[in-house]
Write an enzyme that holds these catalytic residues in place. Structure first.
Site, PDB file in Angstrom:
ATOM      1  N   GLY A  33     -18.974 -23.637  -6.498  1.00 19.11           N
ATOM      2  CA  GLY A  33     -20.303 -23.223  -6.116  1.00 19.11           C
ATOM      3  C   GLY A  33     -21.073 -22.121  -6.867  1.00 19.11           C
ATOM      4  N   ILE A  58     -20.611 -19.014  -6.739  1.00 25.46           N
ATOM      5  CA  ILE A  58     -19.737 -17.755  -7.731  1.00 25.46           C
ATOM      6  C   ILE A  58     -19.062 -18.790  -8.961  1.00 25.46           C
ATOM      7  CG2 ILE A  58     -17.895 -16.334  -7.564  1.00 25.46           C
ATOM      8  CD1 ILE A  58     -18.993 -15.835  -4.645  1.00 25.46           C
ATOM      9  N   ARG A  92     -15.250 -30.341  -4.363  1.00 23.03           N
ATOM     10  CA  ARG A  92     -15.358 -31.366  -3.422  1.00 23.03           C
ATOM     11  C   ARG A  92     -16.711 -32.387  -4.104  1.00 23.03           C
ATOM     12  NH1 ARG A  92     -16.838 -29.240   2.271  1.00 23.03           N
ATOM     13  NH2 ARG A  92     -17.849 -28.033   1.104  1.00 23.03           N
ATOM     14  N   ARG A 125     -10.467 -15.814  -1.553  1.00 27.43           N
ATOM     15  CA  ARG A 125      -9.711 -15.227  -0.385  1.00 27.43           C
ATOM     16  C   ARG A 125      -8.146 -15.804  -0.610  1.00 27.43           C
ATOM     17  NH1 ARG A 125     -13.620 -13.210   0.913  1.00 27.43           N
ATOM     18  NH2 ARG A 125     -14.799 -13.218   2.642  1.00 27.43           N
ATOM     19  N   GLU A 156      -4.516  -9.506   4.037  1.00 32.48           N
ATOM     20  CA  GLU A 156      -5.171  -8.336   3.861  1.00 32.48           C
ATOM     21  C   GLU A 156      -5.405  -7.421   5.247  1.00 32.48           C
ATOM     22  OE1 GLU A 156      -8.300  -9.966   1.056  1.00 32.48           O
ATOM     23  OE2 GLU A 156      -9.349  -8.481   1.936  1.00 32.48           O
ATOM     24  N   HIS A 211      -9.511  -5.895  -2.751  1.00 32.60           N
ATOM     25  CA  HIS A 211     -10.750  -6.513  -2.303  1.00 32.60           C
ATOM     26  C   HIS A 211     -12.190  -6.197  -2.756  1.00 32.60           C
ATOM     27  CE1 HIS A 211     -12.404 -10.061   0.485  1.00 32.60           C
ATOM     28  NE2 HIS A 211     -13.249  -9.615  -0.326  1.00 32.60           N
TER      29      HIS A 211
HETATM   30  C1  DGY Z   1     -17.572 -11.415   1.447  1.00 34.00           C
HETATM   31  O1  DGY Z   1     -18.538 -10.868   1.481  1.00 34.00           O
HETATM   32  O2  DGY Z   1     -17.337 -12.583   1.582  1.00 34.00           O
HETATM   33  C2  DGY Z   1     -16.621 -10.809   0.241  1.00 34.00           C
HETATM   34  O3  DGY Z   1     -15.270 -11.318   0.214  1.00 34.00           O
HETATM   35  C3  DGY Z   1     -16.777  -9.439   0.469  1.00 34.00           C
HETATM   36  O4  DGY Z   1     -16.457  -8.813  -0.505  1.00 34.00           O
END
Ligand code: DGY
Length: 333
Positions: A161, A163, A183, A245, A274, A295
């Protein structure tokens, strides 16, 4: 909104000062200046009263909570890219709009990912730690502190995507060849620009990569996407980087493989439970096998201010009677 009653907006965590100041100007903003995380009971009290809730990834906005929302709550404008902390379907069922803050975190998260791609193979933290204690160092030696070369290696991106694509652009500049599983295949122009190879089969890609970067969202479909079975497909010389994640990787299986020397290393900015971090990961970090960060992939001042701005624009747009940008729809999660 001149003349109109300002909406009551509950913001669950401390935000940068310029964002909070603007929110106070525009809304009846209930801030959390002490930044004490809100309990579920605090959240219930908040949503029974508020017109808008501005949560973050540390709040659990599940169906039980949403069920208790008061009649005024019409908008949950999350200060986050990910929405795995919100039951979007339950919100939709109750007529509550959910929005997030995508795009403005992309470059910062990609920078952090690229940093982690370099960190473990090139032993950056181990090296820094040598000089951290008493600053003593036996001096340079041709066989000391040898890491692994980045240039020319294969990077497998799981989730291409925004990122993932931004990571690929950086990685290409570092001489990595770009492979991805997604996907959907990305546009041919992007594949051409990145000289990227698409793998429909995640299994086949995993087995051939030197470094894996996890960049997909956490959804029911991606829970433990990197399962024990799939992790076992990786080469023992491979590295795993995760800035997405924690629950996308079976963390226990990853730890076991690192302990057994079946993987070269890992760099993790996110964890399955977390803010708890598995003590075994902390031990592996002490040995230099793993780099763990709390994170902080998107943690820049500019990024947080941009996220806050997005939330403000969303709330204004919504109360001006328009469909807000960045709506999260249940069937898209
Ligand atoms: C988000 O906003 O989803 C990020 O993981 C926060 O760093």
């Amino acid at each position: 909104m001149a003349g109109k009653k300002k909406p009551l907006v509950v913001i669950t965590r401390k935000l940068p000062d310029p964002v909070e100041t603007r929110m106070r100007e525009l809304f009846d903003a209930r801030l959390n200046v002490d930044d004490k995380p809100m309990s579920q009971a605090d959240l219930v009290a908040a949503i029974q009263e508020a017109d808008v809730l501005v949560p973050t990834i540390t709040d659990r906005i599940d169906a039980t909570l949403i069920e208790q929302a008061g009649p005024n709550l019409k908008l949950i404008s999350s200060l986050s890219n990910g929405v795995d902390h919100i039951d979007v379907a339950a919100a939709a069922k109750k007529g509550i709009t959910v929005t997030n803050t995508p795009n403005v975190l992309t470059e910062d998260t990609a920078d952090m990912t690229m940093g982690l791609i370099l960190t473990v193979p090139r032993r950056l933290v181990e090296g820094a730690n040598v000089l951290k204690g008493d600053g003593k160092w036996p001096g340079w030696s041709p066989t000391w502190m040898l890491g692994r070369r980045i240039w020319g290696k294969r990077l497998g991106i799981v989730g291409m995507g925004r990122i993932g694509t931004a990571v690929a652009r950086r990685a290409k500049a570092f001489g990595l060849s770009i492979h991805y599983h997604n996907r959907h295949r990305v546009a041919p122009q992007i594949e051409d620009e990145l000289e990227a190879t698409y793998w429909e089969s995640l299994d086949q890609m995993l087995a051939r990569m030197d470094i894996i970067s996890v960049n997909c969202p956490s959804t029911p479909a991606t829970f433990h996407l990197l399962s024990a079975r799939r992790l076992a497909l990786l080469q023992p010389s491979a590295y795993v980087v995760n800035t997405a994640r924690g629950d996308i990787i079976d963390e226990n299986a990853l730890i076991q493989m690192l302990q057994d020397g079946k993987l070269a290393g890992a760099a993790l900015d996110v964890f399955e439970h977390e803010p708890a971090v598995n003590p075994k990961l902390v031990k592996l970090a002490a040995k230099g096998k793993v780099v763990i960060l709390p994170h902080m992939g998107s943690a820049t001042m500019e990024g947080r201010v941009d996220m806050g701005e997005k939330v403000i624009i969303t709330i204004r747009t919504f109360f001006d009677g328009h469909r807000p940008p960045d709506r999260v729809l249940p069937n898209r999660v």
